[in-house]
Design an enzyme around this catalytic site. Structure first.
Site, PDB file in Angstrom:
ATOM      1  N   SER A   1       0.830  -1.225   0.000  1.00  0.00           N
ATOM      2  CA  SER A   1       0.000   0.000   0.000  1.00  0.00           C
ATOM      3  C   SER A   1       0.856   1.263   0.000  1.00  0.00           C
ATOM      4  O   SER A   1       0.579   2.215  -0.750  1.00  0.00           O
ATOM      5  CB  SER A   1      -0.972   0.003   1.187  1.00  0.00           C
ATOM      6  OG  SER A   1      -0.321  -0.343   2.386  1.00  0.00           O
TER       7      SER A   1
ATOM      8  N   HIS B   1      -1.895  -8.990   1.573  1.00  0.00           N
ATOM      9  CA  HIS B   1      -1.596  -7.736   2.296  1.00  0.00           C
ATOM     10  C   HIS B   1      -2.740  -7.481   3.289  1.00  0.00           C
ATOM     11  O   HIS B   1      -3.009  -8.331   4.140  1.00  0.00           O
ATOM     12  CB  HIS B   1      -1.405  -6.623   1.249  1.00  0.00           C
ATOM     13  CG  HIS B   1      -0.852  -5.334   1.770  1.00  0.00           C
ATOM     14  ND1 HIS B   1      -0.171  -5.219   2.951  1.00  0.00           N
ATOM     15  CD2 HIS B   1      -0.873  -4.073   1.243  1.00  0.00           C
ATOM     16  CE1 HIS B   1       0.203  -3.957   3.134  1.00  0.00           C
ATOM     17  NE2 HIS B   1      -0.226  -3.244   2.108  1.00  0.00           N
TER      18      HIS B   1
ATOM     19  N   HIS C   1       5.876 -12.979   7.121  1.00  0.00           N
ATOM     20  CA  HIS C   1       6.107 -11.574   6.750  1.00  0.00           C
ATOM     21  C   HIS C   1       7.294 -11.468   5.808  1.00  0.00           C
ATOM     22  O   HIS C   1       8.242 -12.264   5.907  1.00  0.00           O
ATOM     23  CB  HIS C   1       6.361 -10.704   7.991  1.00  0.00           C
ATOM     24  CG  HIS C   1       6.085  -9.261   7.732  1.00  0.00           C
ATOM     25  ND1 HIS C   1       7.041  -8.411   7.227  1.00  0.00           N
ATOM     26  CD2 HIS C   1       4.951  -8.532   7.854  1.00  0.00           C
ATOM     27  CE1 HIS C   1       6.502  -7.218   7.075  1.00  0.00           C
ATOM     28  NE2 HIS C   1       5.231  -7.257   7.444  1.00  0.00           N
TER      29      HIS C   1
ATOM     30  N   ARG D   1       3.031  -5.208  16.565  1.00  0.00           N
ATOM     31  CA  ARG D   1       1.635  -4.744  16.457  1.00  0.00           C
ATOM     32  C   ARG D   1       0.691  -5.868  16.906  1.00  0.00           C
ATOM     33  O   ARG D   1      -0.386  -5.616  17.440  1.00  0.00           O
ATOM     34  CB  ARG D   1       1.320  -4.318  15.019  1.00  0.00           C
ATOM     35  CG  ARG D   1       2.209  -3.180  14.518  1.00  0.00           C
ATOM     36  CD  ARG D   1       2.012  -2.930  13.026  1.00  0.00           C
ATOM     37  NE  ARG D   1       2.393  -4.094  12.228  1.00  0.00           N
ATOM     38  CZ  ARG D   1       2.273  -4.159  10.902  1.00  0.00           C
ATOM     39  NH1 ARG D   1       1.799  -3.123  10.227  1.00  0.00           N
ATOM     40  NH2 ARG D   1       2.638  -5.249  10.235  1.00  0.00           N
TER      41      ARG D   1
ATOM     42  N   ASP E   1      -2.230  -8.831  11.346  1.00  0.00           N
ATOM     43  CA  ASP E   1      -3.577  -9.251  10.968  1.00  0.00           C
ATOM     44  C   ASP E   1      -4.092 -10.440  11.773  1.00  0.00           C
ATOM     45  O   ASP E   1      -5.296 -10.704  11.783  1.00  0.00           O
ATOM     46  CB  ASP E   1      -3.608  -9.606   9.477  1.00  0.00           C
ATOM     47  CG  ASP E   1      -3.385  -8.388   8.609  1.00  0.00           C
ATOM     48  OD1 ASP E   1      -3.854  -7.302   9.000  1.00  0.00           O
ATOM     49  OD2 ASP E   1      -2.731  -8.503   7.562  1.00  0.00           O
TER      50      ASP E   1
END
Ligand code: NMX
Ligand code: MLT
Length: 437
Positions: A241, A271, A318, A327, A375
């Site tokens: 992105s 993504h 990743h 995160r 995610d």
């Protein structure tokens, strides 16, 4: 007090000589070599992007302007009565590298309030789309529809392009976009999932709080929104992105064209869409168990079944990270510290996947990183608070990701980064280089 724009201008002026010197005096210094594996394999690891807004260390994870996630949350001014900072203060930090005071933060809060009304024609565009369009398609369409308002594009068309000052127009467009993305996301949410009933903005609220209010959520969820937008904001420049937004902007396309393109990249399952996929996977798995608590053995079998059918385990692996994504950890801590969430069955399943999946992926032997990314943990929090429409989760990601992408393209303009245009080779040329022609 200097305004954010004045402070940013000062930072830009201080920074420009560094970039100029590097370009003029050090252009030939090598940063690495490019291998055939990288040319075919998605440019992994090629050092050819520059950003000072965030940096991703494979072992440590993301730092925003030099600060880890806990440091960032601790440093920024908090919304009164809340444990989490203003998203607006975080925008200030990303743009300038300075932690803002409360006064400086409130300047952005006010500025975004003034810009936040969603034009009627954007609503018309959304309403004209089939109601079963993916919310990411709607979100992207709404953003590109607003291109007609771009100050940058208007000034360019009027022959007013100036390389030294054009960042100001990008800054204008970026602020307008930032102010409207939350209300646009909320409109899509209520139109698609809440019987097309809508909630007027509350003039007292900050950006994160306003989003919670406009989707019809509780006070508690306001912090979830603030946390979520900040955590998803930026992951250096190479992710799809951010890179797409930067690439499109490098053609002097404005912020609306550029970020709409970035959103289209975020919508891919490898993504941002992975957060939707994680929830789909866990819900399907729980449905198969008919409400029974899974055993580790049962979970292992389900993970293997996914891998054996040629699919990826969503939320794991990743391109850069080689450890658990901080995160993920930050959101896991949020779950552990929130009384109802800690014992919530879906959180327990997500925690069990964390215990089991890295071993399965290691045994499978393909993924370079068997650990979870952002995610894997984000959807369970949304689900717990009643945002169960997991198709919508990537829009939440997209609202947050705008902070990083737009701060980056504002700086791209300020430093006059060139149009992006890597060189391609033919397969025969690769074979020749490898001596196998
Ligand atoms: N499950 C199964 N296989 C995997 C996984 C996974 N979670 N992660 C990587 N692999 C495979 C990958 O498909 C590749 O296989 P092949 O050689 O057959 O093409 C092999 O392992 C090597 O890939 P890597 O170099 O480890 O990973 P890469 O940098 O190519 O891709 C991701 C990174 C994130 C796309 C990949 O790990 C993945 O597909 N993960 C699942 C989807 C996901 O969670 N995406 C979200 C990423 C974060 N975000 O928000 O954007
Ligand atoms: C992101 O936040 O963009 C993802 O973790 C993917 C990446 O960094 O490549």
């Amino acid at each position: 007090m200097s305004t954010l724009k004045e402070t940013l201008f000062k930072k830009i002026q201080e920074h420009r000589p560094r970039t100029t010197k590097l370009v003029k005096e050090c252009s030939d210094v090598k940063l690495g070599d490019v291998t055939i594996g990288q040319a075919i394999g998605g440019a992994r690891g090629i050092k050819c992007l520059v950003t000072d807004i965030s940096y991703l260390d494979p072992m440590e994870g993301i730092r925003f302007r030099g600060m880890t996630i806990p440091e960032t949350f601790a440093a920024l001014p908090k919304v009164p009565g809340s444990d989490y900072p203003y998203v607006e203060g975080f925008w200030y930090l990303l743009l300038t590298g300075d932690v803002p005071t409360m006064e400086q933060t409130l300047e952005v809060v006010e500025d975004w309030k003034q810009r936040s009304a969603v034009p009627e024609y954007v609503i018309d565009v959304l309403r004209a789309m089939p109601r079963d369009s993916h919310p990411m398609a709607m979100f992207s369409a709404a953003i590109v529809a607003m291109q007609r308002e771009s100050v940058f594009a208007q000034n360019y068309a009027a022959g007013k392009f100036n390389k030294m000052t054009c960042w100001e127009d990008m800054y204008e467009d970026s602020n307008t976009l930032m102010a409207r993305l939350g209300p646009i996301g909320a409109y899509i949410y209520r139109m698609k999932y809440k019987g097309d009933t809508h909630i007027a903005p509350d003039p007292e609220l900050d950006m994160g709080g306003q989003f919670a209010h406009m989707i019809g959520q509780t006070d508690e969820y306001k912090d979830v929104a603030r946390m979520y937008f900040i955590l998803h904001s930026d992951h250096e420049s190479g992710n799809v992105s951010a890179h797409t937004t930067h690439l499109v902007a490098s053609a002097l396309s404005d912020a609306y064209y550029s970020y709409s393109a970035g959103i289209n990249g975020l919508a891919g399952p490898l993504h941002g869409l992975a957060n939707e996929e994680v929830l789909r996977w866990t819900q399907n798995f729980m449905a198969k168990l008919g409400g029974e608590v899974p055993t580790e053995e049962g979970l292992k079998e389900a993970l293997w079944a996914t891998l054996n059918s040629g699919q990826v385990i969503p939320g794991y692996g990743h391109a850069v990270l080689r450890k658990t994504d901080p995160r993920y950890t930050s959101q896991r801590e949020f779950c552990l510290n929130t009384p109802g969430l800690k014992d919530y069955p879906l959180f327990k399943l997500v925690a069990m996947i964390y215990d089991v999946a890295p071993g399965v992926l290691t045994e499978h032997g393909k993924a370079k990183n068997p650990w979870p990314n952002v995610d894997a943990q984000s959807g369970v929090i949304q689900w717990y608070y009643g945002v169960t429409e997991y198709e919508f989760y990537t829009v939440l990601f997209g609202i947050g990701r705008a902070l990083g992408c737009l701060a980056n393209i504002t700086w791209d303009r300020a430093l006059g980064y060139g149009i992006e245009r890597p060189k391609s080779l033919t397969t025969a040329m690769l074979e020749e280089a490898a001596g196998i022609a």
